[in-house]
Enzyme design. Structure first.
Site, PDB file in Angstrom:
ATOM      1  N   ASN A   7      -0.903 108.532 -18.134  1.00  0.00           N
ATOM      2  CA  ASN A   7       0.532 108.244 -18.164  1.00  0.00           C
ATOM      3  C   ASN A   7       0.732 107.009 -17.283  1.00  0.00           C
ATOM      4  O   ASN A   7       0.704 107.095 -16.061  1.00  0.00           O
ATOM      5  CB  ASN A   7       1.300 109.451 -17.617  1.00  0.00           C
ATOM      6  CG  ASN A   7       2.806 109.240 -17.648  1.00  0.00           C
ATOM      7  OD1 ASN A   7       3.281 108.149 -17.980  1.00  0.00           O
ATOM      8  ND2 ASN A   7       3.543 110.272 -17.308  1.00  0.00           N
ATOM      9  N   LYS A  14      -0.926 107.769 -13.758  1.00  0.00           N
ATOM     10  CA  LYS A  14      -1.234 109.187 -13.512  1.00  0.00           C
ATOM     11  C   LYS A  14      -2.290 109.609 -14.507  1.00  0.00           C
ATOM     12  O   LYS A  14      -2.254 109.177 -15.660  1.00  0.00           O
ATOM     13  CB  LYS A  14       0.019 110.038 -13.764  1.00  0.00           C
ATOM     14  CG  LYS A  14       0.856 110.288 -12.542  1.00  0.00           C
ATOM     15  CD  LYS A  14       1.777 111.466 -12.788  1.00  0.00           C
ATOM     16  CE  LYS A  14       3.204 110.989 -12.890  1.00  0.00           C
ATOM     17  NZ  LYS A  14       4.189 111.975 -13.233  1.00  0.00           N
ATOM     18  N   ARG A  91       0.333 108.788 -22.950  1.00  0.00           N
ATOM     19  CA  ARG A  91       1.761 109.010 -23.124  1.00  0.00           C
ATOM     20  C   ARG A  91       2.414 107.664 -23.425  1.00  0.00           C
ATOM     21  O   ARG A  91       2.229 106.698 -22.678  1.00  0.00           O
ATOM     22  CB  ARG A  91       2.359 109.583 -21.837  1.00  0.00           C
ATOM     23  CG  ARG A  91       3.844 109.741 -21.958  1.00  0.00           C
ATOM     24  CD  ARG A  91       4.456 110.181 -20.663  1.00  0.00           C
ATOM     25  NE  ARG A  91       5.878 110.356 -20.867  1.00  0.00           N
ATOM     26  CZ  ARG A  91       6.788 110.190 -19.921  1.00  0.00           C
ATOM     27  NH1 ARG A  91       6.432 109.843 -18.706  1.00  0.00           N
ATOM     28  NH2 ARG A  91       8.050 110.373 -20.191  1.00  0.00           N
ATOM     29  N   LEU A 209      15.007 120.420 -17.142  1.00  0.00           N
ATOM     30  CA  LEU A 209      15.807 119.959 -16.000  1.00  0.00           C
ATOM     31  C   LEU A 209      14.876 119.499 -14.888  1.00  0.00           C
ATOM     32  O   LEU A 209      14.387 120.307 -14.089  1.00  0.00           O
ATOM     33  CB  LEU A 209      16.723 121.093 -15.509  1.00  0.00           C
ATOM     34  CG  LEU A 209      17.561 121.813 -16.574  1.00  0.00           C
ATOM     35  CD1 LEU A 209      18.412 122.909 -15.942  1.00  0.00           C
ATOM     36  CD2 LEU A 209      18.450 120.837 -17.340  1.00  0.00           C
ATOM     37  N   GLY A 212      14.569 113.520 -14.359  1.00  0.00           N
ATOM     38  CA  GLY A 212      15.219 113.199 -15.634  1.00  0.00           C
ATOM     39  C   GLY A 212      15.491 114.532 -16.315  1.00  0.00           C
ATOM     40  O   GLY A 212      14.737 115.478 -16.108  1.00  0.00           O
ATOM     41  N   ARG A 241      20.673 109.440 -12.681  1.00  0.00           N
ATOM     42  CA  ARG A 241      21.352 108.889 -13.866  1.00  0.00           C
ATOM     43  C   ARG A 241      22.648 109.646 -14.135  1.00  0.00           C
ATOM     44  O   ARG A 241      22.712 110.862 -13.966  1.00  0.00           O
ATOM     45  CB  ARG A 241      20.457 109.001 -15.106  1.00  0.00           C
ATOM     46  CG  ARG A 241      19.203 108.180 -15.027  1.00  0.00           C
ATOM     47  CD  ARG A 241      18.448 108.223 -16.353  1.00  0.00           C
ATOM     48  NE  ARG A 241      17.065 107.850 -16.146  1.00  0.00           N
ATOM     49  CZ  ARG A 241      16.021 108.586 -16.537  1.00  0.00           C
ATOM     50  NH1 ARG A 241      16.203 109.717 -17.181  1.00  0.00           N
ATOM     51  NH2 ARG A 241      14.803 108.176 -16.294  1.00  0.00           N
ATOM     52  N   ASP A 283      17.304 114.948  -4.811  1.00  0.00           N
ATOM     53  CA  ASP A 283      16.458 116.139  -4.813  1.00  0.00           C
ATOM     54  C   ASP A 283      17.313 117.396  -4.673  1.00  0.00           C
ATOM     55  O   ASP A 283      18.067 117.546  -3.706  1.00  0.00           O
ATOM     56  CB  ASP A 283      15.440 116.052  -3.672  1.00  0.00           C
ATOM     57  CG  ASP A 283      14.350 117.094  -3.837  1.00  0.00           C
ATOM     58  OD1 ASP A 283      14.674 118.296  -3.909  1.00  0.00           O
ATOM     59  OD2 ASP A 283      13.180 116.698  -3.890  1.00  0.00           O
ATOM     60  N   PHE A 284      17.155 118.279  -5.664  1.00  0.00           N
ATOM     61  CA  PHE A 284      18.004 119.477  -5.695  1.00  0.00           C
ATOM     62  C   PHE A 284      17.791 120.395  -4.496  1.00  0.00           C
ATOM     63  O   PHE A 284      18.687 121.154  -4.145  1.00  0.00           O
ATOM     64  CB  PHE A 284      17.791 120.247  -7.003  1.00  0.00           C
ATOM     65  CG  PHE A 284      18.586 119.676  -8.133  1.00  0.00           C
ATOM     66  CD1 PHE A 284      18.227 118.477  -8.717  1.00  0.00           C
ATOM     67  CD2 PHE A 284      19.727 120.315  -8.590  1.00  0.00           C
ATOM     68  CE1 PHE A 284      18.973 117.927  -9.741  1.00  0.00           C
ATOM     69  CE2 PHE A 284      20.477 119.773  -9.619  1.00  0.00           C
ATOM     70  CZ  PHE A 284      20.099 118.581 -10.193  1.00  0.00           C
ATOM     71  N   ARG A 285      16.604 120.334  -3.892  1.00  0.00           N
ATOM     72  CA  ARG A 285      16.390 121.171  -2.700  1.00  0.00           C
ATOM     73  C   ARG A 285      17.323 120.728  -1.578  1.00  0.00           C
ATOM     74  O   ARG A 285      17.931 121.545  -0.897  1.00  0.00           O
ATOM     75  CB  ARG A 285      14.933 121.073  -2.241  1.00  0.00           C
ATOM     76  CG  ARG A 285      13.992 121.866  -3.106  1.00  0.00           C
ATOM     77  CD  ARG A 285      12.574 121.475  -2.898  1.00  0.00           C
ATOM     78  NE  ARG A 285      12.302 120.172  -3.512  1.00  0.00           N
ATOM     79  CZ  ARG A 285      11.106 119.763  -3.893  1.00  0.00           C
ATOM     80  NH1 ARG A 285      10.066 120.533  -3.704  1.00  0.00           N
ATOM     81  NH2 ARG A 285      10.935 118.586  -4.447  1.00  0.00           N
ATOM     82  N   GLY A 331      11.023 120.622 -13.002  1.00  0.00           N
ATOM     83  CA  GLY A 331      11.203 120.894 -11.569  1.00  0.00           C
ATOM     84  C   GLY A 331      12.381 121.788 -11.216  1.00  0.00           C
ATOM     85  O   GLY A 331      12.220 122.827 -10.565  1.00  0.00           O
ATOM     86  N   GLY A 333      14.554 123.355 -13.458  1.00  0.00           N
ATOM     87  CA  GLY A 333      14.622 124.502 -14.363  1.00  0.00           C
ATOM     88  C   GLY A 333      13.634 125.599 -13.999  1.00  0.00           C
ATOM     89  O   GLY A 333      13.935 126.789 -14.135  1.00  0.00           O
ATOM     90  N   GLU A 384       3.137 118.778 -19.848  1.00  0.00           N
ATOM     91  CA  GLU A 384       3.078 117.660 -20.789  1.00  0.00           C
ATOM     92  C   GLU A 384       1.650 117.137 -20.954  1.00  0.00           C
ATOM     93  O   GLU A 384       1.264 116.726 -22.032  1.00  0.00           O
ATOM     94  CB  GLU A 384       4.032 116.540 -20.329  1.00  0.00           C
ATOM     95  CG  GLU A 384       5.486 116.953 -20.534  1.00  0.00           C
ATOM     96  CD  GLU A 384       6.484 116.020 -19.880  1.00  0.00           C
ATOM     97  OE1 GLU A 384       6.640 116.113 -18.644  1.00  0.00           O
ATOM     98  OE2 GLU A 384       7.102 115.220 -20.579  1.00  0.00           O
TER      99      GLU A 384
HETATM  100  P1  AMP Z   1      10.498 116.917 -12.064  1.00  0.00           P
HETATM  101  O1  AMP Z   1      11.088 115.610 -12.474  1.00  0.00           O
HETATM  102  O2  AMP Z   1      10.289 117.863 -13.208  1.00  0.00           O
HETATM  103  O3  AMP Z   1       9.299 116.777 -11.190  1.00  0.00           O
HETATM  104  O4  AMP Z   1      11.619 117.639 -11.146  1.00  0.00           O
HETATM  105  C1  AMP Z   1      12.027 117.114  -9.911  1.00  0.00           C
HETATM  106  C2  AMP Z   1      13.183 117.948  -9.392  1.00  0.00           C
HETATM  107  O5  AMP Z   1      12.759 119.315  -9.274  1.00  0.00           O
HETATM  108  C3  AMP Z   1      13.672 117.552  -8.012  1.00  0.00           C
HETATM  109  O6  AMP Z   1      15.077 117.376  -8.052  1.00  0.00           O
HETATM  110  C4  AMP Z   1      13.360 118.737  -7.137  1.00  0.00           C
HETATM  111  O7  AMP Z   1      14.384 118.989  -6.241  1.00  0.00           O
HETATM  112  C5  AMP Z   1      13.288 119.879  -8.099  1.00  0.00           C
HETATM  113  N1  AMP Z   1      12.403 120.891  -7.527  1.00  0.00           N
HETATM  114  C6  AMP Z   1      11.061 120.843  -7.454  1.00  0.00           C
HETATM  115  N2  AMP Z   1      10.591 121.930  -6.799  1.00  0.00           N
HETATM  116  C7  AMP Z   1      11.663 122.673  -6.441  1.00  0.00           C
HETATM  117  C8  AMP Z   1      11.853 123.914  -5.748  1.00  0.00           C
HETATM  118  N3  AMP Z   1      10.818 124.614  -5.265  1.00  0.00           N
HETATM  119  N4  AMP Z   1      13.128 124.364  -5.591  1.00  0.00           N
HETATM  120  C9  AMP Z   1      14.169 123.673  -6.081  1.00  0.00           C
HETATM  121  N5  AMP Z   1      14.060 122.505  -6.737  1.00  0.00           N
HETATM  122  C10 AMP Z   1      12.837 122.002  -6.928  1.00  0.00           C
END
Ligand code: AMP
Length: 396
Positions: A7, A14, A91, A209, A212, A241, A283-285, A331, A333, A384
């Site tokens: 990728n 990657k 990819r 989710l 992106g 975004r 970052d959702f955390r 991440g 979801g 993926e």
């Molecule tokens: P991705 O693009 O699929 O790698 O997802 C990244 C997103 O997943 C980021 O916003 C992270 O905050 C969220 N994420 C990853 N691990 C966790 C976790 N253990 N708890 C909550 N959100 C997470």
């Protein structure tokens, strides 16, 4: 057969080496800062210590060479020689209307991918650089291109046309394409297996989710609608975004902030989404922690985010005239129970109920819905790279 999955971004690469029989990951890693000062490779061979190599990578060929050296290295390697790599899966982000499935890479295919560059100017040229670098370093090894857009080529006209002058579609192929197709395909297939339905007789909504994010309506195994459009900017609110907005906002911001159109688009891509809205982070955390500590705006951001997801689920249940299962992946979801809970909170009208204890689980396959829920709600981790490896083997 071992498949090397690549990728490639403009300054990153990657990779995963996957044994296609056992589907085990033999090694994976990431080259960063390719073409920039401070290039670094992080290589993780299975069952061995992680290796970090700081070494100049003036171009992608140098990066591929270094990766191949590490894969065959006497200490850090996982294969004896390059002949143990049977195929390479790449990819590729945009296949336009030219590719409705993965293809074996030939000179002709490369030309056609080049023609799609203007649809994904940030991604496709980098993907092509990765293909050429691998061809230079692994002569004669068959290579396959797996497109993010291909899975969505089954969308009907009513889903992919914009309400714009038709001549823009005729002249420029301006239409909705959708992305994350490899993930939506992988997760929908696995969901059908898990809920014990034939893929060819199923209605599944996949919520990918991550940083992106996109949603896909998969009817009888085929994508019939998805939330990303001509570019990955459309649809859900994402890490940075904006997702859907009133298009007139572009002119409004340009005038108020004295920006060019490119600058506004940059704001929509890089400074918006949950990062821009919450003022906390993409970052959702971080956002969840801030919300838990009483940050009102962070809490509102999560609500705005979940509301948009729920609206798309409603739209796609309508598009398919029903839904058997809703799957969360990527991440957020896979890991963020509070976002899933907020989304499912809107779905009572579909007869959906989820088990709060199961919803606390992270990153594993689980059925969240209760026994009496009318629609199954699942968490199905996406993979993926494995999907690309499978496609590659199928073509080689
Ligand atoms: P991705 O693009 O699929 O790698 O997802 C990244 C997103 O997943 C980021 O916003 C992270 O905050 C969220 N994420 C990853 N691990 C966790 C976790 N253990 N708890 C909550 N959100 C997470």
């Amino acid at each position: 057969m071992n498949v090397l999955v690549i990728n490639c971004g403009s300054s990153s690469l990657k990779y995963q080496l996957i044994d296609s029989v056992t589907e085990a990951v033999l090694a994976k890693g990431l080259c960063e800062r390719i073409t920039i000062d401070g290039s670094v490779l992080t290589h993780q061979p299975a069952g061995k210590d992680k290796v970090v190599i700081k070494q100049p990578m003036p171009d992608h060929k140098a990066a591929v060479k270094l990766v191949l050296e590490q894969l065959t290295d006497s200490a850090n390697g996982v294969i004896e020689s390059l002949s143990a790599i049977g195929a390479v899966g790449h990819r590729v982000v945009h296949g336009g209307e030219k590719f409705a499935s993965s293809v074996l890479i030939t000179d002709e295919v490369i030309k056609v991918i080049e023609e799609c560059n203007e649809l994904a100017p940030l991604h496709n040229p980098a993907n092509l650089i990765g293909i050429r670098a691998c061809q230079d370093c692994m002569e004669g090894v068959p290579m396959v291109a797996v497109f993010d857009t291909a899975f969505h080529q089954t969308m009907p006209k009513e889903a992919y046309l914009y309400g714009l002058p038709y001549e823009y579609y005729e002249k420029y192929k301006l239409r909705r394409y959708g992305f994350h197709g490899t993930s939506h395909s992988f997760v929908s297939k696995r969901t059908a297996e898990l809920i014990g339905r034939k893929l060819s007789d199923s209605k599944i909504i996949v919520c990918h989710l991550g940083n992106g994010a996109s949603i896909c309506a998969v009817k009888n195994g085929k994508s019939v609608d998805t939330s990303m459009g001509l570019t990955p900017l459309e649809g859900l609110i994402m890490g940075t975004r904006s997702g859907d907005i009133d298009p007139a906002i572009m002119e409004f911001i340009a005038k108020k902030e004295n920006m060019s159109i490119e600058e506004v688009v940059n704001v929509l891509n890089k400074q918006s989404g949950v990062a821009g809205l919450s003022k906390v982070s993409s970052d959702f955390r971080d956002i969840k922690n801030a919300a838990d500590e009483g940050n009102e705006l962070a809490y509102t951001t999560l609500k705005v985010y979940a509301y948009r997801v729920a609206k798309y689920i409603g739209a796609y249940a309508a598009a398919m005239n029903g839904v058997d299962a809703i799957s969360f992946t990527a991440g957020v979801g896979e890991n963020n129970g509070s976002v899933r809970e907020m989304v499912c909170g809107y779905l009572g009208y579909l007869g959906i109920a989820i088990d709060d204890e199961k919803n606390k689980l992270r990153g594993e396959e689980v059925e969240l819905s209760t026994a009496d829920s009318k629609v199954k709600v699942m968490v199905v981790p996406t993979n993926e790279e494995l999907a690309i490896a499978r496609e590659t083997v199928a073509l080689v």
